[in-house]
Design a protein around this motif. Structure first.
Motif, PDB file in Angstrom:
ATOM      1  N   LEU A  96      38.375  22.459 -18.802  1.00 48.03           N
ATOM      2  CA  LEU A  96      37.728  22.864 -17.456  1.00 48.03           C
ATOM      3  C   LEU A  96      38.198  24.272 -17.354  1.00 48.03           C
ATOM      4  CD1 LEU A  96      39.224  19.928 -15.130  1.00 48.03           C
ATOM      5  CD2 LEU A  96      36.894  20.824 -15.344  1.00 48.03           C
ATOM      6  N   GLY A  97      38.986  25.083 -18.403  1.00 48.91           N
ATOM      7  CA  GLY A  97      39.083  26.168 -18.381  1.00 48.91           C
ATOM      8  C   GLY A  97      40.456  26.669 -17.824  1.00 48.91           C
ATOM      9  N   VAL A  98      41.430  25.740 -17.314  1.00 52.00           N
ATOM     10  CA  VAL A  98      42.672  26.146 -17.198  1.00 52.00           C
ATOM     11  C   VAL A  98      43.466  26.783 -18.174  1.00 52.00           C
ATOM     12  CG1 VAL A  98      44.790  25.453 -15.910  1.00 52.00           C
ATOM     13  CG2 VAL A  98      42.442  24.539 -15.183  1.00 52.00           C
ATOM     14  N   ASP A  99      44.016  27.835 -17.985  1.00 50.41           N
ATOM     15  CA  ASP A  99      44.413  28.584 -18.950  1.00 50.41           C
ATOM     16  C   ASP A  99      46.174  28.437 -18.994  1.00 50.41           C
ATOM     17  OD1 ASP A  99      42.327  29.610 -20.276  1.00 50.41           O
ATOM     18  OD2 ASP A  99      42.428  31.487 -19.210  1.00 50.41           O
ATOM     19  N   ILE A 121      44.950  14.525 -20.252  1.00 50.75           N
ATOM     20  CA  ILE A 121      44.971  15.206 -18.956  1.00 50.75           C
ATOM     21  C   ILE A 121      45.130  16.831 -19.590  1.00 50.75           C
ATOM     22  CG2 ILE A 121      46.437  16.118 -17.154  1.00 50.75           C
ATOM     23  CD1 ILE A 121      47.294  13.116 -16.944  1.00 50.75           C
ATOM     24  N   LYS A 155      41.714  21.334  -9.431  1.00 47.75           N
ATOM     25  CA  LYS A 155      40.632  20.817 -10.196  1.00 47.75           C
ATOM     26  C   LYS A 155      40.725  19.406 -10.751  1.00 47.75           C
ATOM     27  CE  LYS A 155      38.658  25.050 -12.198  1.00 47.75           C
ATOM     28  NZ  LYS A 155      38.903  26.182 -13.319  1.00 47.75           N
ATOM     29  N   LEU A 156      41.865  19.147 -10.969  1.00 49.43           N
ATOM     30  CA  LEU A 156      41.970  17.730 -11.975  1.00 49.43           C
ATOM     31  C   LEU A 156      43.057  16.748 -11.306  1.00 49.43           C
ATOM     32  CD1 LEU A 156      40.827  16.280 -14.450  1.00 49.43           C
ATOM     33  CD2 LEU A 156      42.890  16.978 -15.581  1.00 49.43           C
ATOM     34  N   ALA A 165      41.881  17.870 -20.881  1.00 45.32           N
ATOM     35  CA  ALA A 165      40.666  17.898 -19.960  1.00 45.32           C
ATOM     36  C   ALA A 165      41.047  19.199 -19.154  1.00 45.32           C
ATOM     37  CB  ALA A 165      40.886  16.891 -18.705  1.00 45.32           C
ATOM     38  N   LEU A 166      41.947  19.529 -18.916  1.00 38.75           N
ATOM     39  CA  LEU A 166      42.724  20.963 -18.385  1.00 38.75           C
ATOM     40  C   LEU A 166      41.741  21.969 -19.056  1.00 38.75           C
ATOM     41  CD1 LEU A 166      46.141  20.396 -16.992  1.00 38.75           C
ATOM     42  CD2 LEU A 166      44.233  20.753 -15.669  1.00 38.75           C
ATOM     43  N   ASP A 195      45.446  25.823  -9.690  1.00 38.72           N
ATOM     44  CA  ASP A 195      43.948  25.748 -10.397  1.00 38.72           C
ATOM     45  C   ASP A 195      43.986  24.220 -10.879  1.00 38.72           C
ATOM     46  OD1 ASP A 195      41.518  26.517 -10.948  1.00 38.72           O
ATOM     47  OD2 ASP A 195      42.063  27.319 -12.874  1.00 38.72           O
ATOM     48  N   ALA A 240      48.256  29.294 -12.163  1.00 36.44           N
ATOM     49  CA  ALA A 240      47.622  28.195 -13.069  1.00 36.44           C
ATOM     50  C   ALA A 240      47.606  26.939 -12.525  1.00 36.44           C
ATOM     51  CB  ALA A 240      48.104  28.548 -14.440  1.00 36.44           C
ATOM     52  N   ASP A 247      54.599  16.490 -15.723  1.00 40.28           N
ATOM     53  CA  ASP A 247      55.802  17.634 -16.293  1.00 40.28           C
ATOM     54  C   ASP A 247      54.844  18.396 -17.079  1.00 40.28           C
ATOM     55  OD1 ASP A 247      58.057  16.998 -14.750  1.00 40.28           O
ATOM     56  OD2 ASP A 247      58.355  15.261 -16.276  1.00 40.28           O
ATOM     57  N   ILE A 248      54.732  19.636 -16.963  1.00 41.69           N
ATOM     58  CA  ILE A 248      53.759  20.706 -17.522  1.00 41.69           C
ATOM     59  C   ILE A 248      54.748  21.772 -18.086  1.00 41.69           C
ATOM     60  CG2 ILE A 248      51.986  22.271 -17.098  1.00 41.69           C
ATOM     61  CD1 ILE A 248      50.758  20.481 -15.087  1.00 41.69           C
ATOM     62  N   GLU A 249      54.373  21.889 -19.193  1.00 38.95           N
ATOM     63  CA  GLU A 249      54.892  23.118 -20.059  1.00 38.95           C
ATOM     64  C   GLU A 249      54.045  24.050 -20.094  1.00 38.95           C
ATOM     65  OE1 GLU A 249      58.391  24.309 -22.482  1.00 38.95           O
ATOM     66  OE2 GLU A 249      57.776  22.175 -22.680  1.00 38.95           O
ATOM     67  N   LEU A 250      54.271  25.509 -19.770  1.00 39.83           N
ATOM     68  CA  LEU A 250      53.297  26.482 -19.872  1.00 39.83           C
ATOM     69  C   LEU A 250      53.509  27.449 -21.058  1.00 39.83           C
ATOM     70  CD1 LEU A 250      53.706  26.946 -16.065  1.00 39.83           C
ATOM     71  CD2 LEU A 250      51.423  26.581 -16.884  1.00 39.83           C
ATOM     72  N   ALA A 251      52.269  27.862 -21.693  1.00 41.41           N
ATOM     73  CA  ALA A 251      52.312  28.729 -22.720  1.00 41.41           C
ATOM     74  C   ALA A 251      52.368  30.155 -22.327  1.00 41.41           C
ATOM     75  CB  ALA A 251      51.514  28.302 -23.917  1.00 41.41           C
ATOM     76  N   ILE A 297      48.109  26.171 -20.393  1.00 42.04           N
ATOM     77  CA  ILE A 297      48.943  24.786 -20.319  1.00 42.04           C
ATOM     78  C   ILE A 297      49.343  24.498 -21.673  1.00 42.04           C
ATOM     79  CG2 ILE A 297      48.759  22.540 -19.680  1.00 42.04           C
ATOM     80  CD1 ILE A 297      48.437  24.025 -17.199  1.00 42.04           C
ATOM     81  N   ALA A 298      50.572  24.251 -22.011  1.00 39.95           N
ATOM     82  CA  ALA A 298      50.920  23.901 -23.491  1.00 39.95           C
ATOM     83  C   ALA A 298      51.103  22.477 -23.570  1.00 39.95           C
ATOM     84  CB  ALA A 298      52.279  24.604 -23.763  1.00 39.95           C
ATOM     85  N   SER A 299      51.461  21.565 -22.579  1.00 37.33           N
ATOM     86  CA  SER A 299      51.632  20.194 -22.659  1.00 37.33           C
ATOM     87  C   SER A 299      51.713  19.778 -21.602  1.00 37.33           C
ATOM     88  CB  SER A 299      52.724  19.719 -23.646  1.00 37.33           C
ATOM     89  OG  SER A 299      54.060  20.062 -22.921  1.00 37.33           O
ATOM     90  N   VAL A 300      51.387  18.513 -21.366  1.00 40.84           N
ATOM     91  CA  VAL A 300      51.513  17.895 -19.905  1.00 40.84           C
ATOM     92  C   VAL A 300      51.980  16.274 -20.407  1.00 40.84           C
ATOM     93  CG1 VAL A 300      50.192  16.746 -17.876  1.00 40.84           C
ATOM     94  CG2 VAL A 300      49.114  18.958 -19.122  1.00 40.84           C
TER      95      VAL A 300
END
Lengths: 81, 81
Positions: free
Chosen positions: B28-31, B21, A65-66, B24-25, A61, A58, A43-47, B33-36
């Motif tokens: 790795l330069g993944v832009d 995670i 990558k991961l 790590a993101l 990607d 994103a 569960d990912i929160e995007l800023a 991402i606020a939280s996982v």
């Protein structure tokens, strides 16, 4: 913006963890379970992502990558508005 | 009959794996991402279950007994026709 990435094993890839869970459920007396396969969910929160396409790019990607091993796993991305 | 049980940590429960995670993101330069937060997903095949209510009851039983630790985790059951 919230999103969920679900990572599951590809068909044909052995899942010993799922098999163990299946066996455990049987010995606990839970009826009617034919098979179990385990996967992962993120569960990912995007800023600051404003449009859905950018968010999906994103996340793709991140998954490539991961989050997923694309040799043996599939992933599904779901952006929640 | 196929079903999916998704197990996620309750709000307020620390998720060090998700934090790792996230870090790590970022490295790795993944832009963006606020939280996982990480959870688990179980794809379950039900044998001989003909009605949805019976399938849901069996899955609820499985989740309570084994798949989720209901002290710190929530689960969602989704029966796919």
């Amino acid at each position: 913006m919230k999103a969920r990435v679900t990572v599951t094993l590809k068909n044909g890839i052995l899942d010993p963890q799922g098999k163990a869970i299946e066996g455990a459920l049987k010995s606990l007396g839970v009826d009617g379970i034919a098979s179990v396969r385990q996967g992962k969910v993120f569960d990912i929160e995007l800023a600051g992502a404003t449009d859905k396409a950018a968010a999906e790019a994103a996340l793709k990607d991140a998954a490539d990558k991961l989050l997923a091993n694309t040799v043996i796993e599939n992933y599904a991305i779901e952006v929640k508005g």
